[in-house]
Design an enzyme around this catalytic site. Sequence first.
Site, short mmCIF file in Angstrom:
data_model
loop_
_atom_site.label_atom_id
_atom_site.label_comp_id
_atom_site.label_asym_id
_atom_site.label_seq_id
_atom_site.Cartn_x
_atom_site.Cartn_y
_atom_site.Cartn_z
N LYS A 134 0.87 -1.25 -0.09
CA LYS A 134 0.07 -0.14 0.10
C LYS A 134 0.84 1.19 -0.21
O LYS A 134 0.73 2.33 1.07
CB LYS A 134 -1.00 0.00 1.18
CG LYS A 134 -1.87 -1.15 1.11
CD LYS A 134 -2.83 -1.13 2.20
CE LYS A 134 -3.80 -2.42 2.23
NZ LYS A 134 -4.66 -2.36 3.66
N LYS A 166 -4.66 -14.18 -1.16
CA LYS A 166 -5.68 -13.38 -0.27
C LYS A 166 -7.13 -13.94 -0.49
O LYS A 166 -7.18 -14.73 -1.49
CB LYS A 166 -5.43 -11.95 -0.65
CG LYS A 166 -4.18 -11.37 -0.35
CD LYS A 166 -4.03 -9.87 -0.71
CE LYS A 166 -4.55 -9.12 0.17
NZ LYS A 166 -3.95 -9.01 1.62
N GLU A 196 -3.22 -16.04 2.98
CA GLU A 196 -4.08 -15.08 4.07
C GLU A 196 -5.26 -15.83 4.60
O GLU A 196 -6.11 -16.59 3.90
CB GLU A 196 -4.68 -13.91 3.63
CG GLU A 196 -5.40 -12.87 4.40
CD GLU A 196 -5.70 -11.69 3.48
OE1 GLU A 196 -5.31 -10.74 3.52
OE2 GLU A 196 -7.21 -12.01 3.17
#
Length: 294
Positions: A134, A166, A196
């Site tokens: 990010k 993810k 994840e």
Amino acid sequence: MSTDLALVELIRRALQEDLGGVGDITTQATVPVDAVGTAYVVARQRGLLSGSRCVDTAFDLVDPQLQVEWSAKDGAEVAPGQVVATVRGSACSILTGERVGLNLLSHLSGIATRTAGLVRLLDGTGARIADTRKTTPGLRALQKQAVRDGGGINHRFGLFDAILVKDNHIGLGGGLTQVLRRLAEHAGHLTRVEIEVDDLDQLRQVLAFDAARLRSGRAPVVHAVLLDNMGPDLIAEGAALIRDHPAPVTVEVSGGVTEESVRALAQAGADVISVGALTHSVTELDFGLDLHES
């Protein structure tokens, strides 16, 4: 940046944005072209320094005759009023390059400073603070270096250097079992794989998949598990499951991490705590430039 050429190109674009095709019309109108001066880059707040190469590059691209001397290194703590660098040469050139250099210095020093604060909060736990993807487009390498300057570690750089599965991959890939099977078929032996998980049932499924592979003499697929948006109690339970697994698996924790919550997450069993806010919500460290005519 990954190379000096990449940094030069970034700073060149930033200067072009600031100067357009005309230049610094304020300085051109007010300062004699032959004026020389000495400028001091001064910290206005306490924090950690990062981004000195950006300042060097900005001034060098504006005027290679400018001389920049640093009295503090990246990663060093600075105090309000402290001179961190001295710039000597053409007053016009100093004024023209000032803002691009200081903008990046302030931005990157803010990242390093917050990283260092989180790292201090984990003292004695063995857990580490990591960044995420990010980041600001075009600034990723600089921002990740700032995290290192603050004592943190880097997560994967991009989509190309590690696999991080993810929830959307699982959803669009036909479910966790199908995704694990594809990973076993396609992930190379040198590629790190992280999954994840949103709950402990998913975690148990990942661990059971690799435990079965180990029992049959095959290598495990997953090297790290990201426990997403879990509180300390769930993290402790998940970490215990991972510690009982027959192969080493890194425990990463992420999601809404703050200064108030980070130590409890580490004490619950996290090896790595990734914090997107290090780079996507930066509070800049203020620096000023004091210029004196020679």
